[in-house]
Design a protein around this motif. Structure first.
Motif, PDB file in Angstrom:
ATOM      1  N   LEU A 313       4.933  -4.375   5.435  1.00 33.70           N
ATOM      2  CA  LEU A 313       3.233  -4.226   5.645  1.00 33.70           C
ATOM      3  C   LEU A 313       2.554  -4.210   4.865  1.00 33.70           C
ATOM      4  N   CYS A 314       1.751  -4.461   4.558  1.00 35.21           N
ATOM      5  CA  CYS A 314       0.418  -4.911   3.481  1.00 35.21           C
ATOM      6  C   CYS A 314       0.227  -3.002   3.116  1.00 35.21           C
ATOM      7  N   PRO A 315       0.692  -2.940   2.101  1.00 38.34           N
ATOM      8  CA  PRO A 315       0.234  -1.422   1.676  1.00 38.34           C
ATOM      9  C   PRO A 315      -0.961  -1.163   1.209  1.00 38.34           C
ATOM     10  N   SER A 316      -2.002  -2.150   0.843  1.00 37.74           N
ATOM     11  CA  SER A 316      -3.347  -2.023   1.065  1.00 37.74           C
ATOM     12  C   SER A 316      -4.413  -1.822   2.751  1.00 37.74           C
ATOM     13  N   CYS A 317      -3.658  -1.903   3.481  1.00 36.97           N
ATOM     14  CA  CYS A 317      -3.768  -2.354   4.855  1.00 36.97           C
ATOM     15  C   CYS A 317      -3.877  -1.340   5.617  1.00 36.97           C
ATOM     16  N   ARG A 318      -2.375  -0.926   5.654  1.00 37.37           N
ATOM     17  CA  ARG A 318      -1.426  -0.338   6.784  1.00 37.37           C
ATOM     18  C   ARG A 318      -2.241   0.827   7.663  1.00 37.37           C
ATOM     19  N   PRO A 361     -11.781  -9.128   6.626  1.00 38.01           N
ATOM     20  CA  PRO A 361     -10.268  -9.199   5.820  1.00 38.01           C
ATOM     21  C   PRO A 361      -9.487  -8.085   4.747  1.00 38.01           C
ATOM     22  N   CYS A 362      -8.741  -7.606   4.734  1.00 38.40           N
ATOM     23  CA  CYS A 362      -7.768  -7.071   3.685  1.00 38.40           C
ATOM     24  C   CYS A 362      -7.852  -8.562   2.386  1.00 38.40           C
ATOM     25  N   PRO A 363      -8.074  -7.842   1.192  1.00 37.95           N
ATOM     26  CA  PRO A 363      -8.577  -9.164   0.512  1.00 37.95           C
ATOM     27  C   PRO A 363      -6.719  -9.297   0.237  1.00 37.95           C
ATOM     28  N   LYS A 364      -5.505  -8.115   0.171  1.00 39.81           N
ATOM     29  CA  LYS A 364      -4.762  -8.188  -0.336  1.00 39.81           C
ATOM     30  C   LYS A 364      -3.456  -9.404   0.626  1.00 39.81           C
ATOM     31  N   CYS A 365      -3.771  -8.763   1.585  1.00 37.16           N
ATOM     32  CA  CYS A 365      -2.568  -9.723   2.282  1.00 37.16           C
ATOM     33  C   CYS A 365      -4.378 -10.749   3.547  1.00 37.16           C
ATOM     34  N   MET A 366      -4.893 -10.994   2.983  1.00 35.98           N
ATOM     35  CA  MET A 366      -5.682 -11.698   3.134  1.00 35.98           C
ATOM     36  C   MET A 366      -6.634 -11.411   5.137  1.00 35.98           C
TER      37      MET A 366
HETATM   38 ZN   LIG Z   1      -3.480  -5.513   3.988  1.00 36.68          ZN
END
Ligand SMILES: [Zn+2]
Length: 434
Positions: A313-318, A361-366
């Motif tokens: 899971l993307c830690p920034s947006c989970r 959209p989350c910039p980390k995982c796009m």
């Molecule tokens: Zn993300």
């Protein structure tokens, strides 16, 4: 392009086109800098880097260009590009890679380099005419550090200790199992790396045409199938070197499997091998389907380490959520143990928040909701009841006997990762149900 956040900073780019000489490379680059497709090519290449796409496929047809990206091992369809734009871009990319852009049928390949945000990426381009038009593959080399050890792959500490004890045993047969193209080589190398190769004499037997990158302090020995050889053709010479561990890169049939377990038994050797399998039980049943000498296999088989690959899971947006008791019960998690589970936040274009503003959209995982991957391991130890069942040939009873032996199944291992918030239930279902 969909999925692009409202701010998209473009760093300075530096291209290195294909070519034998500096002059040739400079000339090539000069031509593309003036081409109408250059700006959109830059956007496309940066987009691949930003989304961490290892591969992109562009299908050119008369209708347009269908695009898909492979990110963390999963294919994502992207918005279709109009043909005119696509054609202009294709000319630029092929020319940069030193390919003939007028050739639309014959298979071609080439490469170029791009320095972006201080990192140099190599792009390998493959083009091939297909029935509907032309297919272009773009392969991005991210120079990610290789996953060499079971630590790199994310194995939990207590399993690692159990695995170490198994690989350091004096004799037996330890197997690794994975699906083709899903960590089959990686888990094998992980186990070879888990051994203390500095104190034991360690050999790997491989077929000449299927030799894999070497592992440090392991002596590779090849045999030639075309010349009628197999892994045992030069065994006498190998035994004179008094090996302590012999790894067989493949088990082609039950006869060779018998030879391996006899070798382990008679020569007091630890042996390794590997095979395909969705999980340890699946791999074990595939092994026994080779119809080997069951009592001998039962006696020597130390265990099976199987691995699948999960996206993290993307830690920034989970997104955290409180699981209800029914869900926890279905996962076998005692009530009250876990207050929060996580799921992926997947970007949907046009989705609005309660204030009516579009959710970016989350910039980390796009916007994929996932970032990177982890190995999902399952370690089966052949306990006495399991050995007895194998030896008796009552193979239909094996899954039940294994479940009752205290074995932690792959699904249970996956639930541990879900409970930690490392991955999502959706991802576990996706991988374990395929
Ligand atoms: Zn993300």
């Amino acid at each position: 392009m969909s999925g692009v956040p409202d701010s998209y900073q473009v760093m300075p780019l530096e291209f290195e086109a294909a070519g034998q000489t500096g002059e040739e490379r400079a000339q090539r680059l000069q031509t593309v800098l003036e081409a109408p497709g250059f700006p959109s090519s830059c956007v496309m290449l940066i987009d691949l880097i930003r989304r961490r796409a290892d591969v992109a496929v562009f299908d050119f047809t008369t209708q347009g260009v269908a695009i898909r990206y492979q990110i963390d091992g999963l294919w994502h369809p992207m918005a279709t590009m109009d043909l005119a734009n696509g054609e202009m871009m294709l000319v630029v990319v092929k020319h940069l890679a030193g390919m003939n852009y007028e050739e639309r049928q014959a298979r071609q390949n080439g490469s170029f380099r791009l320095l972006y945000d201080g990192v140099k990426y190599k792009f390998r381009i493959v083009s091939q005419g297909v029935q509907a038009g032309e297919r272009i593959g773009v392969y991005v080399d991210f120079k990610r550090p290789p996953l060499e050890t079971v630590d790199d792959l994310g194995m939990r500490g207590s399993m690692k200790a159990e695995l170490s004890a198994m690989v350091e045993a004096d004799k037996g047969l330890l197997l690794t199992a994975a699906m083709p193209g899903e960590g089959y080589t990686t888990v094998w190398r992980g186990v070879l790396n888990a051994c203390d190769r500095f104190t034991r004499d360690f050999y790997v037997l491989e077929e000449k045409s299927r030799v894999e990158p070497e592992v440090i302090n392991v002596t590779g020995i090849t045999y030639d199938e075309k010349a009628g050889q197999n892994a045992f053709s030069d065994m006498r010479a190998l035994l004179l070197r008094e090996p302590q561990v012999v790894a067989f890169a493949e088990i082609p049939n039950g006869k060779l499997l018998n030879a391996i377990v006899e070798l382990a038994e008679n020569e007091n050797l630890m042996t390794f091998s590997r095979l395909h399998g969705k999980n340890a039980v699946d791999a074990l049943l595939r092994l026994l389907a080779m119809k080997p000498d069951l009592p001998k296999v039962a006696e020597q088989l130390s265990g099976i380490l199987s691995m699948r690959v999960l996206r993290k899971l993307c830690p920034s947006c989970r997104l955290g959520f409180a699981p209800d008791e029914r869900l926890l019960a279905s996962l076998g998690i005692p009530p009250g143990r876990i207050k929060q589970l996580y799921k992926a936040f997947v970007y949907v274009p046009g989705q609005l928040d309660p204030k009516g503003k579009e959710i970016p959209p989350c910039p980390k995982c796009m916007g994929t909701g996932y970032f990177g991957r982890i190995g999902l391991f399952e370690l089966l130890k052949t306990t006495k009841p399991i050995r007895k069942t194998i030896a008796s040939g009552k193979l239909a009873e094996l899954p039940k006997v294994i479940a009752e032996s205290g074995h932690i199944s792959m699904r249970e291992e996956a639930i541990l990762l879900v409970a930690q918030g490392t991955t999502s239930l959706d991802e576990v279902q996706r991988v374990l149900n395929k």
